[in-house]
Design an enzyme around this catalytic site. Structure first.
Site, PDB file in Angstrom:
ATOM      1  N   SER A  42      17.122  37.675  -9.538  1.00 49.03           N
ATOM      2  CA  SER A  42      17.274  37.948 -10.923  1.00 49.03           C
ATOM      3  C   SER A  42      18.602  39.102 -10.676  1.00 49.03           C
ATOM      4  CB  SER A  42      16.087  39.020 -11.159  1.00 49.03           C
ATOM      5  OG  SER A  42      15.821  40.111 -10.617  1.00 49.03           O
ATOM      6  N   LYS A  43      19.163  39.559 -11.907  1.00 47.60           N
ATOM      7  CA  LYS A  43      20.064  40.182 -12.153  1.00 47.60           C
ATOM      8  C   LYS A  43      20.176  41.680 -11.221  1.00 47.60           C
ATOM      9  CE  LYS A  43      24.034  41.143 -13.801  1.00 47.60           C
ATOM     10  NZ  LYS A  43      25.190  40.436 -13.356  1.00 47.60           N
ATOM     11  N   ARG A  44      18.810  42.045 -11.145  1.00 46.43           N
ATOM     12  CA  ARG A  44      18.782  43.474 -10.374  1.00 46.43           C
ATOM     13  C   ARG A  44      18.997  43.327  -8.898  1.00 46.43           C
ATOM     14  NH1 ARG A  44      13.000  44.096 -10.993  1.00 46.43           N
ATOM     15  NH2 ARG A  44      13.218  42.864 -12.712  1.00 46.43           N
ATOM     16  N   GLN A  45      18.859  42.070  -8.446  1.00 43.30           N
ATOM     17  CA  GLN A  45      19.189  41.961  -6.908  1.00 43.30           C
ATOM     18  C   GLN A  45      20.548  41.489  -6.613  1.00 43.30           C
ATOM     19  OE1 GLN A  45      16.506  40.925  -3.956  1.00 43.30           O
ATOM     20  NE2 GLN A  45      14.559  41.419  -4.900  1.00 43.30           N
ATOM     21  N   GLY A  46      21.258  41.199  -7.558  1.00 46.57           N
ATOM     22  CA  GLY A  46      22.734  40.875  -7.049  1.00 46.57           C
ATOM     23  C   GLY A  46      23.236  40.020  -8.294  1.00 46.57           C
TER      24      GLY A  46
END
Ligand code: GLU
Length: 480
Positions: free
Chosen positions: A246-250
């Site tokens: 997901s976006k939060r991780q990269g």
């Protein structure tokens, strides 16, 4: 047997997720492998989520990856009357019903269910209570309505998934899904089923996140007396720690990877291998699109979540970078180089195509992505700053360093223009250095690069040319 036909059915909601690129690729590969069609269908019936330019962006992105679709793209919002017709047909056959509940009532009932820790579902008020007279009156009064799927009671819905086998779900867990919204637009579920049927899609290949929707779709196929296509749900892409990518991780958008200098072919090759490999002991990892078509089999797609390994992406990308001609590499790399401050500040002669191509030749085998082009070669573009102690090989004194640099100057001065090639420069300098290799080459290399680590001094002098190399040696001597 029917001609194989798959589709990629994105919604134009913005950037393309890397997992969606894989979905599109698998649908494309399966169709092409079987001599079938690959269709692009734009699912834009959720007007609130559409972004301007979204359709154009999707098409351009697929084209960049050579995932060319057959026939014209099909845009759902251009066919609203079709969906309405089938929704009405389902009402007539008793498989769907009109619902006049307004948003306020729905929100309240939902809140109550959440408070009671129940899964929020429509409470079926209009299914239970509406009489034909009421419906008629509401229609005459032009009350807004939706059409909902009448999910049968006490049934187990079963369907086959090519990757997962038999999937079963109790009908009590399925919501009376809205099929047609009050604005006349169909929901994803209705439009998806109607189009898959009318477009003669044989294999619905999509992400696992749509698995919970499939029983609803199966009910719609049944209600309309249509045979369902084969379902293929691909596992989610996971981070190394098995969490959802997901976006939060990269980075998750295809665009992010292109902006980082991953080549389209490499990215496509990489996503093909997330959750699939040709099996049979093959260790091949670099595949052209044609080879992927040849080897791809849906049955070999893994059922378990597929881990996204950025190191593998770097490796695959480096393999593709190595294969580029210098002209191709230059064309692709220059736009990345132009973004870099060290390049912008360089004097004009250090920005010439010829000069950059030489740098690229020595960087090519080490590059993992084009974003980092020139990063470790900044000394080619700017005046050097370094600590003079770095010039010493082992315990060389200042005097010894000076002698060594002067010797290097003399050697280079004598090399003719014709001999100014990587191989002959190496040969000449190795011969002249004899047993004193470190003493000659280390100070020379540092004088030219100002770095502890860099490509070999032969490569560096070759790129810099005679004049600049001598100038840098002179500058080093004057530091001592
Ligand atoms: N419109 C859906 C999406 O955006 C398509 C899912 C499907 O392929 O059925 O992913």
């Amino acid at each position: 047997m029917n001609k194989i036909r798959t589709r990629f059915a994105p919604s134009p909601t913005g950037l393309l997720h890397i997992g969606s690129l894989r979905t599109a690729l698998y649908a494309y590969l399966f169709a092409k492998k079987n001599g079938g069609d690959f269709i692009l269908r734009i699912e834009d019936t959720d007007q609130k989520r559409n972004v301007p330019g979204g359709v154009k962006y999707l098409m351009e992105t697929l084209k960049k990856f050579n995932l060319n679709w057959d026939k014209d793209p099909y845009i759902q919002s251009e066919h609203l009357e079709v969906y309405k017709k089938y929704a009405e047909q389902m009402v007539a056959s008793g498989d769907a019903y009109y619902c006049f509940c307004d948003q306020e009532r729905l929100d309240e009932s939902r809140k109550k269910q959440v408070a009671e820790k129940k899964a929020p579902m429509y409470d079926q008020l209009c299914r239970r209570n509406s009489t034909p007279e009421e419906i008629k009156k509401n229609m005459e009064n032009r009350c807004p309505y939706t059409i909902r799927l009448k999910v049968p009671e006490n049934r187990v819905i079963v369907f086959d998934d090519v990757i997962r086998g038999k999937v079963r779900i109790e009908s009590s867990n399925i919501d009376d899904q809205v099929l047609l919204k009050s604005d006349g637009f169909p929901t994803y579920h209705l439009a998806n089923v109607v189009d898959d049927y009318l477009m003669k899609i044989t294999h619905v290949i999509r992400g696992e996140e749509w698995l919970p929707s499939t029983p609803k779709h199966v009910l719609i196929y049944e209600a309309l007396n249509w045979e369902s296509p084969k379902f293929v749900h691909l596992s989610l892409l996971l981070n190394a720690d098995k969490s959802k990518l997901s976006k939060r991780q990269g980075d998750v958008a295809v665009e992010d990877y292109l902006a980082k200098g991953y080549l389209e072919e490499a990215l496509l090759n990489f996503v093909a291998l997330i959750g699939w490999n040709p099996g049979q002991g093959s260790t091949q990892e670099v595949f052209s699109l044609q080879e992927l078509i040849k080897y791809f089999e849906l049955e070999k797609v893994h059922k378990a979540g597929a881990v996204f390994d950025p190191k593998k992406l770097d490796w695959i990308n480096s393999q593709y970078i190595k294969k580029l001609s210098i002209d191709e590499l230059y064309q692709k790399a220059i736009k990345f180089l132009e973004q870099k401050e060290f390049f912008q500040k360089a004097p004009t002669e250090k920005k010439s195509e010829e000069y950059i191509k030489k740098i690229l030749q020595i960087e090519q085998d080490r590059l993992e992505n084009l974003f980092s082009v020139g990063e470790s070669s900044q000394f080619f573009f700017q005046d050097l700053e370094y600590d003079k102690n770095l010039l010493a090989w082992k315990n060389m004194s200042g005097e010894e360093i000076k002698n060594s640099l002067e010797k290097a100057q003399k050697i280079l001065e004598e090399v003719s223009g014709l001999e100014w090639r990587k191989d002959s420069l190496e040969k000449i300098m190795m011969e002249k250095a004899g047993a004193q290799r470190g003493e000659l080459l280390w100070p020379l290399r540092v004088a030219l690069t100002g770095e502890k680590k860099s490509p070999s001094p032969f490569e560096v002098v070759w790129v810099l040319g005679k004049e600049e190399s001598l100038k840098r040696l002179e500058a080093a001597i004057s530091r001592l």
